[in-house]
Design an enzyme around this catalytic site. Sequence first.
Site, PDB file in Angstrom:
ATOM      1  N   HIS A  38       0.824  -1.176   0.194  1.00 16.87           N
ATOM      2  CA  HIS A  38      -0.653  -0.256  -0.042  1.00 16.87           C
ATOM      3  C   HIS A  38       0.853   1.183  -0.324  1.00 16.87           C
ATOM      4  O   HIS A  38       0.865   2.349  -0.442  1.00 16.87           O
ATOM      5  CB  HIS A  38      -1.259   0.476   1.313  1.00 16.87           C
ATOM      6  CG  HIS A  38      -1.940  -0.793   1.687  1.00 16.87           C
ATOM      7  ND1 HIS A  38      -1.901  -1.808   2.443  1.00 16.87           N
ATOM      8  CD2 HIS A  38      -3.121  -1.257   0.696  1.00 16.87           C
ATOM      9  CE1 HIS A  38      -2.559  -2.950   2.365  1.00 16.87           C
ATOM     10  NE2 HIS A  38      -3.436  -2.552   1.017  1.00 16.87           N
ATOM     11  N   GLN A  62     -17.583  -6.850  -0.419  1.00 20.63           N
ATOM     12  CA  GLN A  62     -17.163  -7.306  -1.654  1.00 20.63           C
ATOM     13  C   GLN A  62     -17.203  -8.499  -0.995  1.00 20.63           C
ATOM     14  O   GLN A  62     -15.500  -9.782  -1.233  1.00 20.63           O
ATOM     15  CB  GLN A  62     -15.749  -6.535  -2.456  1.00 20.63           C
ATOM     16  CG  GLN A  62     -14.721  -6.519  -0.769  1.00 20.63           C
ATOM     17  CD  GLN A  62     -14.185  -5.571  -1.513  1.00 20.63           C
ATOM     18  OE1 GLN A  62     -13.857  -5.103  -1.634  1.00 20.63           O
ATOM     19  NE2 GLN A  62     -12.536  -5.980  -1.472  1.00 20.63           N
ATOM     20  N   SER A 187      -2.714  -7.957   2.955  1.00 25.00           N
ATOM     21  CA  SER A 187      -3.324  -8.085   4.113  1.00 25.00           C
ATOM     22  C   SER A 187      -2.735  -9.648   5.322  1.00 25.00           C
ATOM     23  O   SER A 187      -2.848  -9.290   6.552  1.00 25.00           O
ATOM     24  CB  SER A 187      -4.374  -6.877   4.634  1.00 25.00           C
ATOM     25  OG  SER A 187      -4.097  -5.810   4.244  1.00 25.00           O
TER      26      SER A 187
HETATM   27  O1  PAF Z   1      -8.177  -3.925  -3.370  1.00 25.85           O
HETATM   28  C1  PAF Z   1      -8.365  -4.085  -2.217  1.00 25.85           C
HETATM   29  O2  PAF Z   1      -8.109  -2.980  -1.064  1.00 25.85           O
HETATM   30  C2  PAF Z   1     -10.257  -3.424  -2.187  1.00 25.85           C
HETATM   31  O3  PAF Z   1     -10.485  -4.802  -3.130  1.00 25.85           O
HETATM   32  C3  PAF Z   1     -10.535  -2.067  -2.331  1.00 25.85           C
HETATM   33  C4  PAF Z   1      -9.406  -1.858  -3.738  1.00 25.85           C
HETATM   34  C5  PAF Z   1      -9.245  -0.966  -1.767  1.00 25.85           C
HETATM   35  C6  PAF Z   1     -12.318  -1.964  -2.194  1.00 25.85           C
HETATM   36  O4  PAF Z   1     -12.405  -2.686  -1.717  1.00 25.85           O
END
Ligand code: PAF
Length: 295
Positions: A38, A62, A187
């Site tokens: 990140h 998701q 993560s």
């Molecule tokens: O890659 C991620 O961490 C997630 O899929 C995102 C792009 C933040 C969407 O919730």
Amino acid sequence: MEIINRRQRMSSVARKLRREQDQTIGLVPTMGALHEGHLSLVREARRMCDVVVVSVFVNPAQFGPGEDFERYPRDLTQDTTKLSDYNVEYIFAPSVEEIYPKGFSTYVTVEGLSNQLEGVARPGHFRGVATVLTILFNTVRPDFAFFGQKDAQQTMVVKRLVRDLALDTEIVVLPTVREESGLALSSRNAYLDGRERRAASVLYRALMYAREAHDDGERSARRLAEVVRTQVEVEPRAQLEYVSIADAETMERLDKLPDDRPTLIAIAVRIGRTRLIDNIVIQPARQKTRATVEA
Ligand code: PAF
């Protein structure tokens, strides 16, 4: 650095930056539990944009039933500390109710691309991703948004989303960041114990064997998939869920690797209870003499 929880406040701050101060905005969408992967996106956002917004939101839409939504690592204090080293101006950390208020009923689906690979293994996953990104993009209206190549299919889904819905945001994709063992930072690596973590290096190793076989002239997708499968099977803690060999731009499955287009080799592997994904892009043999982009 300001932490913003409200969508309305985030919109009005971003509007002001754009209209009154003519600032370019970079958005790094995350679900928190920030790691060096990140932070590489944050660094690039910092380099390219006047103002950097990092969103931290564990998006329930998701995650499928029985997936790790509840236990997904959350630590906003630690994330804030990490981001303070990069002079990030805003963290957007809304609650679930703020993103999906009562009565929420509009979802975004990127057809086709969302129904392969991760979309098969995790039905509804990309609908959740496309929906939350549409909301984040509409709230922040970033000039640029930053994503990691580790989630290769996600990068394609988001590029298609932006193109099809004419969103005014440029998508920037940066290489996967890896541990020395080759394990891609994620993560979810936090779920692995010591032995599992060592075992997890098998993902990248298997992909490297496939690359080597390709370099030695192998062009059959079936045989390259077999190379990956054989390597993963060497590791007793690992269970291969899928290996896919597909066109890196369209995600169409290939029988034979072309010499004029990049190929994506993507895998999903379970190590104990943890599901990990990784991928590499094989550049076409004819272009290899030019700069080679590592996935
Ligand atoms: O890659 C991620 O961490 C997630 O899929 C995102 C792009 C933040 C969407 O919730």
